[in-house]
Design a protein around this motif. Structure first.
Motif, short mmCIF file in Angstrom:
data_model
loop_
_atom_site.label_atom_id
_atom_site.label_comp_id
_atom_site.label_asym_id
_atom_site.label_seq_id
_atom_site.Cartn_x
_atom_site.Cartn_y
_atom_site.Cartn_z
N LEU A 125 0.83 -1.20 0.00
CA LEU A 125 0.00 0.00 0.00
C LEU A 125 0.87 1.26 0.00
CD1 LEU A 125 -2.86 1.10 0.07
CD2 LEU A 125 -2.77 0.97 2.56
N GLN A 126 1.93 1.25 0.79
CA GLN A 126 2.81 2.41 0.83
C GLN A 126 3.49 2.63 -0.51
OE1 GLN A 126 3.05 4.59 3.41
NE2 GLN A 126 4.18 5.82 1.94
N SER A 127 3.90 1.55 -1.18
CA SER A 127 4.52 1.70 -2.49
C SER A 127 3.52 2.25 -3.52
CB SER A 127 5.13 0.39 -2.98
OG SER A 127 4.12 -0.56 -3.24
N LYS A 128 2.26 1.83 -3.43
CA LYS A 128 1.24 2.36 -4.33
C LYS A 128 1.00 3.85 -4.06
CE LYS A 128 -1.17 -1.99 -5.11
NZ LYS A 128 -2.41 -2.75 -4.93
N ILE A 129 0.98 4.21 -2.78
CA ILE A 129 0.81 5.62 -2.42
C ILE A 129 1.97 6.45 -2.97
CG2 ILE A 129 0.82 7.25 -0.49
CD1 ILE A 129 -0.78 5.15 1.09
N ASP A 130 3.17 5.94 -2.81
CA ASP A 130 4.36 6.65 -3.32
C ASP A 130 4.28 6.81 -4.84
OD1 ASP A 130 5.34 6.80 -0.74
OD2 ASP A 130 6.72 5.09 -0.98
N GLU A 131 3.85 5.78 -5.52
CA GLU A 131 3.74 5.83 -6.97
C GLU A 131 2.69 6.86 -7.40
OE1 GLU A 131 4.47 5.07 -10.87
OE2 GLU A 131 5.58 4.22 -9.19
N GLN B 46 3.15 10.30 -9.63
CA GLN B 46 2.34 10.61 -10.80
C GLN B 46 1.64 11.95 -10.64
OE1 GLN B 46 -0.36 7.33 -11.41
NE2 GLN B 46 1.27 5.91 -12.00
N LEU B 47 1.16 12.25 -9.45
CA LEU B 47 0.51 13.52 -9.19
C LEU B 47 1.48 14.68 -9.38
CD1 LEU B 47 -2.03 15.01 -8.29
CD2 LEU B 47 -1.25 14.69 -5.92
N GLU B 48 2.69 14.55 -8.90
CA GLU B 48 3.68 15.60 -9.06
C GLU B 48 4.04 15.80 -10.54
OE1 GLU B 48 7.07 15.28 -6.50
OE2 GLU B 48 5.82 14.94 -4.73
N GLU B 49 4.13 14.70 -11.28
CA GLU B 49 4.41 14.81 -12.71
C GLU B 49 3.27 15.55 -13.42
OE1 GLU B 49 5.27 10.99 -14.39
OE2 GLU B 49 6.99 10.67 -13.07
#
Length: 94
Positions: A72-78, A82-85
């Motif tokens: 879940l943490q890795s999905k949040i980080d991903e 994507q949001l920052e991009e």
């Protein structure tokens, strides 16, 4: 309840032993107690095995929860990346 009626636990034990002797006879008494000892040992063994199995199940469940938290943490980080991009692309298009 038995303790109140008989006075002490020893009195109750004596009455039980006398009842067993009367019912089964003195010759069967060692065999009965031997069987009782074996049954007690098997019960303790089964209890220990059940406790070990329960501990293993709890450990597996804890490992699964830890893995789910990592996923879940890795999905949040991903998603944050994507949001920052997307924000960068949006700011460049303006």
């Amino acid at each position: 309840m038995i303790k109140m009626a008989l006075g002490s636990a020893y009195d109750a034990a004596i009455i039980i032993v006398v009842a067993i002797i009367l019912i089964f006879g003195a010759s069967k008494l060692p065999e009965i107690f031997r069987s009782l000892g074996r049954a007690t040992g098997e019960f303790k063994k089964g209890k220990l095995e059940a406790e070990m199995e329960l501990a293993q199940l709890q450990q597996v469940q804890q490992q699964q929860q830890t893995q789910q938290q990592k996923d879940l943490q890795s999905k949040i980080d991903e998603l944050q990346k994507q949001l920052e991009e997307l924000k960068k692309q949006q700011s460049q298009n303006k």
